[in-house]
Design an enzyme around this catalytic site. Structure first.
Site, PDB file in Angstrom:
ATOM      1  N   GLN A 104      53.169  69.325  11.573  1.00 43.09           N
ATOM      2  CA  GLN A 104      52.302  68.208  11.204  1.00 43.09           C
ATOM      3  C   GLN A 104      50.943  68.382  11.873  1.00 43.09           C
ATOM      4  O   GLN A 104      50.830  68.371  13.104  1.00 43.09           O
ATOM      5  CB  GLN A 104      52.902  66.866  11.618  1.00 43.09           C
ATOM      6  CG  GLN A 104      52.099  65.703  11.031  1.00 43.09           C
ATOM      7  CD  GLN A 104      52.555  64.356  11.530  1.00 43.09           C
ATOM      8  OE1 GLN A 104      52.429  64.058  12.715  1.00 43.09           O
ATOM      9  NE2 GLN A 104      53.078  63.533  10.640  1.00 43.09           N
ATOM     10  N   TYR A 136      45.437  56.984  11.835  1.00 39.91           N
ATOM     11  CA  TYR A 136      44.696  58.105  12.402  1.00 39.91           C
ATOM     12  C   TYR A 136      43.502  58.459  11.513  1.00 39.91           C
ATOM     13  O   TYR A 136      43.130  57.700  10.633  1.00 39.91           O
ATOM     14  CB  TYR A 136      45.639  59.281  12.645  1.00 39.91           C
ATOM     15  CG  TYR A 136      46.690  58.947  13.688  1.00 39.91           C
ATOM     16  CD1 TYR A 136      46.326  58.588  14.987  1.00 39.91           C
ATOM     17  CD2 TYR A 136      48.051  58.951  13.376  1.00 39.91           C
ATOM     18  CE1 TYR A 136      47.264  58.245  15.946  1.00 39.91           C
ATOM     19  CE2 TYR A 136      49.006  58.616  14.330  1.00 39.91           C
ATOM     20  CZ  TYR A 136      48.604  58.255  15.606  1.00 39.91           C
ATOM     21  OH  TYR A 136      49.543  57.912  16.556  1.00 39.91           O
ATOM     22  N   ARG A 148      51.213  63.082   4.605  1.00 40.72           N
ATOM     23  CA  ARG A 148      51.855  61.834   5.020  1.00 40.72           C
ATOM     24  C   ARG A 148      50.874  60.679   4.873  1.00 40.72           C
ATOM     25  O   ARG A 148      49.731  60.756   5.326  1.00 40.72           O
ATOM     26  CB  ARG A 148      52.350  61.910   6.467  1.00 40.72           C
ATOM     27  CG  ARG A 148      53.382  60.794   6.757  1.00 40.72           C
ATOM     28  CD  ARG A 148      53.978  60.907   8.129  1.00 40.72           C
ATOM     29  NE  ARG A 148      55.329  60.348   8.147  1.00 40.72           N
ATOM     30  CZ  ARG A 148      55.831  59.628   9.138  1.00 40.72           C
ATOM     31  NH1 ARG A 148      55.102  59.354  10.197  1.00 40.72           N
ATOM     32  NH2 ARG A 148      57.069  59.185   9.090  1.00 40.72           N
ATOM     33  N   GLY A 167      63.647  59.003  11.833  1.00 41.12           N
ATOM     34  CA  GLY A 167      62.963  59.300  13.077  1.00 41.12           C
ATOM     35  C   GLY A 167      63.850  59.101  14.281  1.00 41.12           C
ATOM     36  O   GLY A 167      64.553  60.006  14.721  1.00 41.12           O
TER      37      GLY A 167
END
Length: 367
Positions: free
Chosen positions: A97, A184, A231, A321
């Site tokens: 990622q 982000y 994502r 997760g």
């Protein structure tokens, strides 16, 4: 009927099941290099159909957490090679990622203790990150006020992502996932609450999506479209990212644009700050109609929900997760309906092997 444990073809690779290990920051690298402990951590969980690594910054500027492994130097590439070899030795598949946190950083993590960068100068109110405190120890601190990237600097960040993708390929990864979720940098450009720019990267939906799409194009040029995932987290509101009137239109625009680029997948993260669900069935139907490729859904998933959405052809893969933290053998536990271990949240970030490598596999003899 589609099942979680069926094989799945993803681009040029075959996944042995439809469970994805979602990316999770664990903050256990040394000098931003993935080491032996990181390799063992991912090796233990390599029975997942696909592993997506913790976010790995593409540059020193992209860092937002202490002790996370980067991917901009030769030493970091060598460190990640130990990870990919460990996963591949177990016949697993792993994507890196690629990460730039933007404004969600602290000056103690930035080169020269400079301000973090973003689409604009709006800070993340009450935002916290795992960085260095005044006494030199590591802990959660308030993020620093950002400065806006210049138009020329946006181009440089795009090149940094492309370089990160090439480095990931050199490190032996099966592909990369661009982190466009969770507030982000990419999302800071998408959201008009944080993007107040007046250049070609601000204003309309098309302009606010330009940075993300130009980055996708450069990364595709570097390693090929079928090795690139994205994502996204529509409606998430994490890190002071409010919803806005054009939220749905923005993400459906991205669905159309990403579909025609023939990506490996889009990974939707469904999470509100309170832990509630944000992505409803209607949105999934609309997204699926516009994005013709593989869709992964993460966030509060269960086996029953995942298989129901797969049967309705709304998703193809499902990501977990926190269950993977405490259950390295999560695939077998779910397949056999064995009980799950609850992870210790105090060991999520930083530390040593405790809460990282010491969670046991299930012993069926105890049933």
């Amino acid at each position: 009927m589609t099942r979680l444990f069926d094989n799945y073809r993803l681009g040029d690779i075959v996944l042995r099941n439809r469970l994805v290990m979602a990316p999770m920051t664990r903050a256990r690298s040394v000098d931003t290099i993935a080491g032996a402990a990181t390799a063992e951590y991912y090796r233990q969980r390599a029975t997942a159909g696909l592993i997506v690594t913790e976010g790995t910054p593409i540059s020193p500027e992209g860092q937002g957490y202490a002790h996370v492994p980067g991917i901009w130097s030769r030493e970091q590439i060598a460190g990640w090679q130990t990870v990919t070899k460990a996963v591949h030795s177990e016949e697993g598949r792993i994507f890196a990622q690629l990460w730039h946190v933007g404004r969600l950083s602290h000056e103690s993590l930035q080169p020269g203790r400079r301000q973090p960068v973003s689409s604009g100068a709006t800070p993340a109110h009450e935002g916290k990150t795992f960085a260095f405190t005044d006494d030199g120890t590591v802990g959660f601190v308030d993020v620093s006020k950002p400065r806006p990237l210049s138009t020329q600097e946006v181009g440089r960040v795009i090149r940094d992502f492309a370089c990160g993708a090439t480095n990931a390929s050199d490190a032996g990864f099966d592909g990369v996932e661009l982190h466009g979720a969770n507030g982000y940098l990419f999302e800071q450009f998408l959201n008009p609450a944080t993007n107040t720019r007046t250049d070609q990267y601000g204003g309309s939906i098309q302009n606010r999506a330009r940075f993300l799409l130009e980055t996708v194009d450069r990364v595709i040029e570097a390693i090929g479209s079928t090795r690139v995932g994205m994502r996204l987290s529509p409606f998430s509101e994490l890190f002071d990212m409010p919803t806005y009137i054009e939220t749905t239109d923005t993400y459906l625009h991205l669905a159309c644009e990403l579909s025609r680029r023939d990506l490996a997948y889009v990974h939707l993260a469904d999470q509100l700050p309170e832990g509630d669900r944000a992505i409803g069935t209607d949105f999934l139907i609309a997204f699926r109609a516009r994005f013709q490729g593989t869709i992964i859904l993460a966030g509060g998933m269960t086996r029953e929900l995942a298989e129901d959405l797969m049967e309705k052809n709304l998703i193809d893969l499902t990501a977990f997760g926190q269950p993977f933290i405490a259950n390295p053998d999560l695939v077998e536990r779910m397949r056999n309906e064995w009980p799950l271990t609850t992870p210790d949240p105090d060991s999520y970030y930083g530390g040593g092997e405790a809460g990282y490598l010491d969670y046991p596999r299930f012993n069926p003899a105890t049933v």
